[in-house]
Design a protein around this motif. Structure first.
Motif, PDB file in Angstrom:
ATOM      1  N   ALA A  27       0.823  -1.211   0.000  1.00 45.00           N
ATOM      2  CA  ALA A  27       0.000   0.000   0.000  1.00 45.00           C
ATOM      3  C   ALA A  27       0.858   1.261   0.000  1.00 45.00           C
ATOM      4  O   ALA A  27       0.382   2.340  -0.357  1.00 45.00           O
ATOM      5  CB  ALA A  27      -0.923   0.002   1.212  1.00 45.00           C
ATOM      6  N   ALA A  28       2.129   1.154   0.384  1.00 44.25           N
ATOM      7  CA  ALA A  28       3.024   2.318   0.379  1.00 44.25           C
ATOM      8  C   ALA A  28       3.374   2.683  -1.064  1.00 44.25           C
ATOM      9  O   ALA A  28       3.557   1.814  -1.910  1.00 44.25           O
ATOM     10  CB  ALA A  28       4.289   2.005   1.172  1.00 44.25           C
ATOM     11  N   SER A  29       3.488   3.974  -1.330  1.00 41.13           N
ATOM     12  CA  SER A  29       3.723   4.423  -2.696  1.00 41.13           C
ATOM     13  C   SER A  29       5.130   4.126  -3.206  1.00 41.13           C
ATOM     14  O   SER A  29       5.353   4.067  -4.404  1.00 41.13           O
ATOM     15  CB  SER A  29       3.473   5.921  -2.803  1.00 41.13           C
ATOM     16  OG  SER A  29       4.388   6.615  -1.981  1.00 41.13           O
ATOM     17  N   ASN A  30       6.080   3.932  -2.310  1.00 39.49           N
ATOM     18  CA  ASN A  30       7.457   3.694  -2.750  1.00 39.49           C
ATOM     19  C   ASN A  30       7.822   2.215  -2.807  1.00 39.49           C
ATOM     20  O   ASN A  30       8.958   1.871  -3.082  1.00 39.49           O
ATOM     21  CB  ASN A  30       8.441   4.424  -1.834  1.00 39.49           C
ATOM     22  CG  ASN A  30       8.444   3.854  -0.437  1.00 39.49           C
ATOM     23  OD1 ASN A  30       7.423   3.391   0.063  1.00 39.49           O
ATOM     24  ND2 ASN A  30       9.580   3.899   0.216  1.00 39.49           N
ATOM     25  N   VAL A  31       6.874   1.308  -2.568  1.00 39.80           N
ATOM     26  CA  VAL A  31       7.130  -0.139  -2.568  1.00 39.80           C
ATOM     27  C   VAL A  31       6.606  -0.736  -3.865  1.00 39.80           C
ATOM     28  O   VAL A  31       5.450  -0.567  -4.227  1.00 39.80           O
ATOM     29  CB  VAL A  31       6.468  -0.825  -1.354  1.00 39.80           C
ATOM     30  CG1 VAL A  31       6.629  -2.328  -1.425  1.00 39.80           C
ATOM     31  CG2 VAL A  31       7.054  -0.276  -0.065  1.00 39.80           C
ATOM     32  N   LYS A  32       7.495  -1.453  -4.574  1.00 39.70           N
ATOM     33  CA  LYS A  32       7.103  -2.092  -5.837  1.00 39.70           C
ATOM     34  C   LYS A  32       6.720  -3.561  -5.628  1.00 39.70           C
ATOM     35  O   LYS A  32       5.749  -4.027  -6.195  1.00 39.70           O
ATOM     36  CB  LYS A  32       8.254  -2.026  -6.848  1.00 39.70           C
ATOM     37  CG  LYS A  32       8.596  -0.623  -7.285  1.00 39.70           C
ATOM     38  CD  LYS A  32       7.521  -0.072  -8.180  1.00 39.70           C
ATOM     39  CE  LYS A  32       7.919   1.305  -8.673  1.00 39.70           C
ATOM     40  NZ  LYS A  32       6.911   1.926  -9.470  1.00 39.70           N
ATOM     41  N   TYR A  33       7.522  -4.290  -4.846  1.00 38.86           N
ATOM     42  CA  TYR A  33       7.294  -5.729  -4.655  1.00 38.86           C
ATOM     43  C   TYR A  33       7.502  -6.098  -3.194  1.00 38.86           C
ATOM     44  O   TYR A  33       8.187  -5.400  -2.454  1.00 38.86           O
ATOM     45  CB  TYR A  33       8.262  -6.560  -5.507  1.00 38.86           C
ATOM     46  CG  TYR A  33       8.190  -6.256  -6.975  1.00 38.86           C
ATOM     47  CD1 TYR A  33       7.118  -6.692  -7.748  1.00 38.86           C
ATOM     48  CD2 TYR A  33       9.187  -5.520  -7.595  1.00 38.86           C
ATOM     49  CE1 TYR A  33       7.052  -6.401  -9.102  1.00 38.86           C
ATOM     50  CE2 TYR A  33       9.128  -5.225  -8.948  1.00 38.86           C
ATOM     51  CZ  TYR A  33       8.053  -5.673  -9.690  1.00 38.86           C
ATOM     52  OH  TYR A  33       7.993  -5.376 -11.028  1.00 38.86           O
ATOM     53  N   TYR A  34       6.934  -7.232  -2.802  1.00 41.18           N
ATOM     54  CA  TYR A  34       7.099  -7.787  -1.464  1.00 41.18           C
ATOM     55  C   TYR A  34       7.386  -9.271  -1.612  1.00 41.18           C
ATOM     56  O   TYR A  34       6.807  -9.933  -2.474  1.00 41.18           O
ATOM     57  CB  TYR A  34       5.812  -7.593  -0.645  1.00 41.18           C
ATOM     58  CG  TYR A  34       5.864  -8.173   0.743  1.00 41.18           C
ATOM     59  CD1 TYR A  34       6.352  -7.430   1.807  1.00 41.18           C
ATOM     60  CD2 TYR A  34       5.423  -9.470   1.001  1.00 41.18           C
ATOM     61  CE1 TYR A  34       6.402  -7.956   3.092  1.00 41.18           C
ATOM     62  CE2 TYR A  34       5.468  -9.998   2.275  1.00 41.18           C
ATOM     63  CZ  TYR A  34       5.955  -9.237   3.316  1.00 41.18           C
ATOM     64  OH  TYR A  34       6.015  -9.764   4.588  1.00 41.18           O
ATOM     65  N   ARG A  35       8.299  -9.783  -0.805  1.00 43.75           N
ATOM     66  CA  ARG A  35       8.582 -11.221  -0.839  1.00 43.75           C
ATOM     67  C   ARG A  35       8.948 -11.698   0.559  1.00 43.75           C
ATOM     68  O   ARG A  35       9.344 -10.916   1.422  1.00 43.75           O
ATOM     69  CB  ARG A  35       9.713 -11.543  -1.816  1.00 43.75           C
ATOM     70  CG  ARG A  35      11.086 -11.065  -1.362  1.00 43.75           C
ATOM     71  CD  ARG A  35      12.151 -11.415  -2.374  1.00 43.75           C
ATOM     72  NE  ARG A  35      13.455 -10.883  -1.962  1.00 43.75           N
ATOM     73  CZ  ARG A  35      14.521 -10.863  -2.724  1.00 43.75           C
ATOM     74  NH1 ARG A  35      14.447 -11.341  -3.954  1.00 43.75           N
ATOM     75  NH2 ARG A  35      15.659 -10.387  -2.288  1.00 43.75           N
ATOM     76  N   CYS A  36       8.812 -12.997   0.762  1.00 47.19           N
ATOM     77  CA  CYS A  36       9.178 -13.628   2.017  1.00 47.19           C
ATOM     78  C   CYS A  36      10.388 -14.525   1.761  1.00 47.19           C
ATOM     79  O   CYS A  36      10.401 -15.295   0.802  1.00 47.19           O
ATOM     80  CB  CYS A  36       8.024 -14.468   2.564  1.00 47.19           C
ATOM     81  SG  CYS A  36       6.565 -13.479   2.940  1.00 47.19           S
ATOM     82  N   VAL A  37      11.393 -14.410   2.607  1.00 46.79           N
ATOM     83  CA  VAL A  37      12.595 -15.217   2.463  1.00 46.79           C
ATOM     84  C   VAL A  37      12.786 -16.048   3.727  1.00 46.79           C
ATOM     85  O   VAL A  37      12.532 -15.592   4.841  1.00 46.79           O
ATOM     86  CB  VAL A  37      13.842 -14.349   2.191  1.00 46.79           C
ATOM     87  CG1 VAL A  37      13.752 -13.709   0.825  1.00 46.79           C
ATOM     88  CG2 VAL A  37      14.026 -13.290   3.243  1.00 46.79           C
ATOM     89  N   SER A  38      13.231 -17.290   3.532  1.00 43.30           N
ATOM     90  CA  SER A  38      13.461 -18.197   4.649  1.00 43.30           C
ATOM     91  C   SER A  38      14.837 -17.933   5.249  1.00 43.30           C
ATOM     92  O   SER A  38      15.837 -17.853   4.534  1.00 43.30           O
ATOM     93  CB  SER A  38      13.380 -19.648   4.156  1.00 43.30           C
ATOM     94  OG  SER A  38      13.666 -20.535   5.205  1.00 43.30           O
ATOM     95  N   GLU A  39      14.859 -17.786   6.564  1.00 41.64           N
ATOM     96  CA  GLU A  39      16.120 -17.540   7.268  1.00 41.64           C
ATOM     97  C   GLU A  39      16.144 -18.352   8.562  1.00 41.64           C
ATOM     98  O   GLU A  39      15.525 -17.968   9.551  1.00 41.64           O
ATOM     99  CB  GLU A  39      16.286 -16.051   7.579  1.00 41.64           C
ATOM    100  CG  GLU A  39      16.461 -15.210   6.344  1.00 41.64           C
ATOM    101  CD  GLU A  39      16.805 -13.768   6.678  1.00 41.64           C
ATOM    102  OE1 GLU A  39      16.593 -13.355   7.830  1.00 41.64           O
ATOM    103  OE2 GLU A  39      17.279 -13.070   5.781  1.00 41.64           O
ATOM    104  N   GLY A  40      16.848 -19.451   8.542  1.00 41.59           N
ATOM    105  CA  GLY A  40      17.019 -20.261   9.750  1.00 41.59           C
ATOM    106  C   GLY A  40      15.728 -20.767  10.360  1.00 41.59           C
ATOM    107  O   GLY A  40      15.552 -20.710  11.570  1.00 41.59           O
ATOM    108  N   GLY A  41      14.818 -21.243   9.551  1.00 42.79           N
ATOM    109  CA  GLY A  41      13.575 -21.798  10.060  1.00 42.79           C
ATOM    110  C   GLY A  41      12.475 -20.751  10.266  1.00 42.79           C
ATOM    111  O   GLY A  41      11.364 -21.090  10.644  1.00 42.79           O
TER     112      GLY A  41
END
Length: 90
Positions: free
Chosen positions: A67-81
């Protein structure tokens, strides 16, 4: 001699008065804007600062950040479980 000094003083005073009167007119003139291409800010992947136990919980936060105007993409990354959110933003 006194007449020359008096005339010189009047001439200097008149020149200063004309310069002061012309200065506001120059300052009031609008500056033309460039009609060329705009420069976009650089986008980078940045962590949101949130950590989740489940990927589904991480994915659920996507709409909040997108919803922020300066954000193009969002992703989730796995880090140590755990899952961390990242945004591609400026």
């Amino acid at each position: 001699m006194r007449i020359r000094r008096a005339l010189a003083a009047i001439a200097v005073g008149a020149a200063l008065a004309l310069g002061a009167a012309a200065a506001p007119a120059v300052a009031a003139t609008p500056v033309p804007s460039s009609s060329g291409p705009t420069v976009q800010a650089g986008y980078t992947w940045q962590y949101t600062g949130e950590s989740f136990k489940a990927k589904s919980a991480c994915d659920a936060r996507a709409s909040y950040f997108l919803a922020a105007s300066n954000v193009k993409y969002y992703r989730c990354v796995s880090e140590g479980g755990r899952w961390a959110g990242q945004v591609y933003a400026s």
